[in-house]
Write a protein that holds these residues in place. Structure first.
Motif, PDB file in Angstrom:
ATOM      1  N   ASN A 206     107.592   1.356   0.234  1.00  0.00           N
ATOM      2  CA  ASN A 206     106.381   1.204  -0.565  1.00  0.00           C
ATOM      3  C   ASN A 206     105.506   0.075  -0.041  1.00  0.00           C
ATOM      4  N   THR A 207     106.053  -0.710   0.873  1.00  0.00           N
ATOM      5  CA  THR A 207     105.327  -1.798   1.518  1.00  0.00           C
ATOM      6  C   THR A 207     106.061  -2.150   2.798  1.00  0.00           C
ATOM      7  N   ALA A 208     105.506  -3.065   3.547  1.00  0.00           N
ATOM      8  CA  ALA A 208     106.167  -3.579   4.739  1.00  0.00           C
ATOM      9  C   ALA A 208     106.442  -5.068   4.535  1.00  0.00           C
ATOM     10  N   ALA A 224     103.053   0.613   6.130  1.00  0.00           N
ATOM     11  CA  ALA A 224     103.301   0.793   4.696  1.00  0.00           C
ATOM     12  C   ALA A 224     102.622  -0.339   3.918  1.00  0.00           C
ATOM     13  N   SER A 225     102.120  -0.015   2.722  1.00  0.00           N
ATOM     14  CA  SER A 225     101.336  -0.986   1.968  1.00  0.00           C
ATOM     15  C   SER A 225     101.437  -0.710   0.483  1.00  0.00           C
ATOM     16  N   PHE A 226     101.407  -1.795  -0.311  1.00  0.00           N
ATOM     17  CA  PHE A 226     101.326  -1.663  -1.767  1.00  0.00           C
ATOM     18  C   PHE A 226     100.076  -0.902  -2.194  1.00  0.00           C
ATOM     19  N   ASP A 227      99.074  -0.836  -1.322  1.00  0.00           N
ATOM     20  CA  ASP A 227      97.791  -0.211  -1.656  1.00  0.00           C
ATOM     21  C   ASP A 227      97.711   1.253  -1.245  1.00  0.00           C
ATOM     22  N   LEU A 228      98.781   1.780  -0.638  1.00  0.00           N
ATOM     23  CA  LEU A 228      98.794   3.161  -0.178  1.00  0.00           C
ATOM     24  C   LEU A 228      99.977   3.897  -0.792  1.00  0.00           C
ATOM     25  N   GLY A 229     100.189   5.140  -0.343  1.00  0.00           N
ATOM     26  CA  GLY A 229     101.341   5.904  -0.792  1.00  0.00           C
ATOM     27  C   GLY A 229     102.614   5.461  -0.093  1.00  0.00           C
TER      28      GLY A 229
END
Length: 307
Positions: A206-208, A224-229
């Motif tokens: 869900n993030t990196a 990966a990012s909290f702001d994306l899928g």
């Protein structure tokens, strides 16, 4: 401003004296209530009750497992309009979620940064992942990585310390002695796309980064990012040469994993993993048993975080 501090008394990087210092610091800014977790799942109950009672900020002191439980309680017990903001004080051995937010590893520095963010009104809204009915903050896994988490948890129950060397030894043991590497059992289904079959292990981010080995970030999906899928890394057949190449790429920190045995998917809103036999399953570094089917969804703009 009303706040609840949820303390895992088994947090590995803080002492009772340190916790007292933390409480005094937070009480200088909040109308603070302190609750200690007493069992697995207790943080979920405390967070749910806090949200229902109108608490404005939930602070956790513990590791990623404590945070995951608290987040699930917040998501279950409130609407987006009334949901308390989350502040996390690093207290575990790895603290992936806190570090992904840009917080320092040290609990004292983390507390200072949270108080500074509060004064400046610095709040970030992040997306979460969801596996069936349970939310996760940074990662999930089905297959090899989850079986490693299971083995590490068993070792910790026997008194072993959670160190990078323990994870590495557990990974080698699971790979060579416990995995059925010849018969990949997992398939990935997504709307309007062909099925991806014969997968041996699947990592969801869900993030990196995905995790840390000491101070080194391990990042299969650096976008990966909290702001994306959700992002996915799956390995097809766990042959020794291809697996060794992928591990080398991961540990180098310079090469994104690639090759004929590697499947990577970016910014996914939903997909389902199906297994022909039970597979180890983990969320945010906590082992949750074995599963044969898990549906994953991305939940955008789900939670406000003070950081």
């Amino acid at each position: 401003m009303r706040a609840l501090l949820v303390v895992n008394p088994k947090a590995t990087t803080t002492s009772e004296r340190a916790r007292d210092v933390l409480v005094r610091a937070l009480r200088s800014e909040f109308d603070l209530t302190v609750q200690h977790t007493r069992r697995r799942g207790h943080a979920t109950t405390l967070a749910r009750e806090a949200a229902a009672a109108g608490v404005e900020v939930l602070v956790t002191l513990g590791g990623d497992g404590t945070i995951n439980e608290a987040v699930n309680g917040l998501m279950e017990g409130s609407s987006p309009e009334t949901r308390p903001a989350l502040a996390v004080v690093p207290g575990g051995s790895t603290n992936v979620f806190a570090r992904a937010l840009g917080l320092p590893k040290d609990w004292a520095e983390g507390t200072s940064m949270i108080l500074e963010a509060l004064h400046k009104g610095r709040v970030r809204t992040i997306g979460l992942g969801k596996a069936d009915d349970r939310y996760f903050t940074f990662c999930a896994g089905l297959g090899l990585d989850a079986s490693v988490v299971r083995r590490v948890e068993q070792a910790r129950l026997r008194g072993r310390t959670s160190k990078p060397s323990l994870y590495l030894r557990s990974a080698v043991n699971q790979y060579f002695l416990a995995m059925d590497r010849r018969h990949p059992a997992i398939s990935l289904e997504r709307p309007a796309e062909p099925v991806e079959g014969e997968l041996s292990t699947v990592i969801i981010q869900n993030t990196a980064p995905w995790t840390y080995l000491g101070d080194r970030a391990i990042d299969p999906n650096p976008d990966a990012s909290f702001d994306l899928g959700l992002d996915v890394l799956a390995l097809r057949r766990l042959r020794v040469p291809s697996t060794a190449r992928t591990v080398t790429q991961l540990l180098s920190g310079r090469l994104d994993p690639h090759g004929p045995q590697v499947l990577r998917l970016h910014d996914m809103s939903e997909f389902t993993l199906l297994a022909s036999r039970p597979q180890a399953f983990q969320l945010d570094g906590d082992y949750l048993g074995e599963r044969e089917k898990v549906r994953f969804t991305s939940v955008p703009a789900a939670l406000r975080v003070i950081c």
